[in-house]
Design a protein around this motif. Structure first.
Motif, PDB file in Angstrom:
ATOM      1  N   GLN A 157       7.511  -6.860  20.877  1.00  0.00           N
ATOM      2  CA  GLN A 157       7.094  -6.590  22.251  1.00  0.00           C
ATOM      3  C   GLN A 157       5.596  -6.243  22.319  1.00  0.00           C
ATOM      4  OE1 GLN A 157       9.094  -3.301  24.246  1.00  0.00           O
ATOM      5  NE2 GLN A 157       9.697  -4.732  25.841  1.00  0.00           N
ATOM      6  N   LEU A 158       5.180  -5.425  21.357  1.00  0.00           N
ATOM      7  CA  LEU A 158       3.773  -5.029  21.262  1.00  0.00           C
ATOM      8  C   LEU A 158       2.893  -6.273  21.090  1.00  0.00           C
ATOM      9  CD1 LEU A 158       2.489  -2.184  21.075  1.00  0.00           C
ATOM     10  CD2 LEU A 158       2.382  -2.502  18.610  1.00  0.00           C
ATOM     11  N   LEU A 182       7.699 -16.066  29.208  1.00  0.00           N
ATOM     12  CA  LEU A 182       9.155 -16.242  29.221  1.00  0.00           C
ATOM     13  C   LEU A 182       9.862 -15.056  28.571  1.00  0.00           C
ATOM     14  CD1 LEU A 182       9.481 -20.029  28.325  1.00  0.00           C
ATOM     15  CD2 LEU A 182       9.716 -18.946  30.562  1.00  0.00           C
ATOM     16  N   TYR A 183       9.121 -14.321  27.733  1.00  0.00           N
ATOM     17  CA  TYR A 183       9.709 -13.165  27.047  1.00  0.00           C
ATOM     18  C   TYR A 183       9.639 -11.905  27.897  1.00  0.00           C
ATOM     19  CZ  TYR A 183       9.271 -16.399  23.204  1.00  0.00           C
ATOM     20  OH  TYR A 183       9.367 -17.502  22.413  1.00  0.00           O
ATOM     21  N   ARG A 184       9.134 -12.048  29.088  1.00  0.00           N
ATOM     22  CA  ARG A 184       9.044 -10.862  29.948  1.00  0.00           C
ATOM     23  C   ARG A 184       9.955 -11.022  31.146  1.00  0.00           C
ATOM     24  NH1 ARG A 184       2.659  -9.362  30.112  1.00  0.00           N
ATOM     25  NH2 ARG A 184       2.206  -9.921  27.971  1.00  0.00           N
ATOM     26  N   LYS A 185      10.335  -9.900  31.679  1.00  0.00           N
ATOM     27  CA  LYS A 185      11.125  -9.949  32.906  1.00  0.00           C
ATOM     28  C   LYS A 185      10.175 -10.249  34.056  1.00  0.00           C
ATOM     29  CE  LYS A 185      14.944  -6.875  31.734  1.00  0.00           C
ATOM     30  NZ  LYS A 185      14.498  -5.850  30.764  1.00  0.00           N
ATOM     31  N   MET A 186      10.238 -11.463  34.564  1.00  0.00           N
ATOM     32  CA  MET A 186       9.262 -11.879  35.567  1.00  0.00           C
ATOM     33  C   MET A 186       9.827 -13.097  36.284  1.00  0.00           C
ATOM     34  SD  MET A 186       5.366 -12.937  34.626  1.00  0.00           S
ATOM     35  CE  MET A 186       4.804 -11.342  34.061  1.00  0.00           C
ATOM     36  N   SER A 187       9.592 -13.196  37.580  1.00  0.00           N
ATOM     37  CA  SER A 187      10.126 -14.348  38.312  1.00  0.00           C
ATOM     38  C   SER A 187       9.346 -15.606  37.955  1.00  0.00           C
ATOM     39  CB  SER A 187      10.031 -14.099  39.817  1.00  0.00           C
ATOM     40  OG  SER A 187       8.677 -14.127  40.214  1.00  0.00           O
TER      41      SER A 187
END
Ligand SMILES: Nc1ncnc2c1ncn2[C@@H]1O[C@H](COP(=O)(O)OP(=O)(O)O)[C@@H](O)[C@H]1O
Ligand SMILES: [Mg+2]
Length: 221
Positions: A79-80, A109-114
């Motif tokens: 994540q870092l 794509l690895y983040r919570k995001m629309s």
């Protein structure tokens, strides 16, 4: 921002042991733009990969923003790396069958995001590197310099604090190399991004604040 303490790296392949890095101590301050120079095989890429948490040292300690990296298969480290660090490579490393815009969106794509927010940020990053008109192209339809600009957009789309570039102008002619350097300089000066760049180009290195020289896996002072 980043502190390496007594870093050693040894590679074991078959019966051969390669000491790639020896007793490296290096501090990179927030907002710095430094370059790393040295002959081929001296350990520059190994050093950059360790700074970027892509590879673990055999011995020694890494601190990022004061926090010690304890374990490398840790979810927190992934994540870092995804959120704080951007990478640029000599050979661009773009995915050939994805359009420019989709290449740039990948790290998000690895983040919570629309999907909409991802697209907005990717367009913004492409605008930052002057490639807004090429979003629907495929990498093979672009020049080397343009492909490297796409790679920079991908590296900065998640707004990293630290940008690591491994010979980013190594495959480019001096004109395109200068364009890439100008983008890096602007990211450093205008956005405050900390940058560590490996280069063989003396002129480009002279434009950075500090040159770190590596020889045979060791820093020369
Ligand atoms: N994955 C690996 N396995 C074994 N040896 C490696 C590996 N990566 C690098 N090395 C060796 O470590 C040394 C440093 O390599 P590298 O960091 O790639 O140097 P540079 O980027 O300065 O050319 C070289 O001797 C290289 O052969
Ligand atoms: Mg290298």
């Amino acid at each position: 921002m980043l502190k390496l303490e007594e870093i050693n790296k040894t590679y074991h392949t078959d019966k051969i042991e390669t000491i790639a890095l020896k007793d490296i101590n290096l501090t990179v301050k927030k907002g710095e733009f430094i370059s790393i120079m040295g002959p081929s095989g001296c350990g520059k890429s190994t050093l950059l990969n360790i700074m970027g948490l892509l590879d673990a040292p055999t011995e020694g300690q890494i601190k990022i923003s004061g926090a010690v990296i304890e374990s490398y298969d840790d979810k927190n480290v992934a994540q870092l790396r995804n959120q704080k660090i951007g990478f640029i490579f000599q050979s661009f490393h773009l995915i050939q069958d994805l359009r420019v815009i989709d290449n740039v969106e990948l790290p998000l794509l690895y983040r919570k995001m629309s999907a909409k927010e991802r697209r907005r940020l990717a367009n913004q990053a492409l605008e930052r590197v002057g490639l807004k008109a090429r979003t629907d192209h495929f990498p093979a339809q672009l020049s080397g310099g343009q492909q490297q600009r796409v790679a920079i957009a991908r590296a900065i789309v998640g707004k990293p604090d630290l940008l690591l570039a491994d010979e980013p102008t190594g495959n480019l002619d001096s004109h395109m190399g200068n364009e890439i350097m100008q983008i890096l300089e602007s990211l450093n000066k205008d956005d405050g991004t900390t940058i560590v760049m490996v280069t063989h180009d003396d002129e480009l290195a002279q434009r950075t604040e500090r040159i770190v020289r590596v020889y045979d896996g060791q820093l020369i002072h």
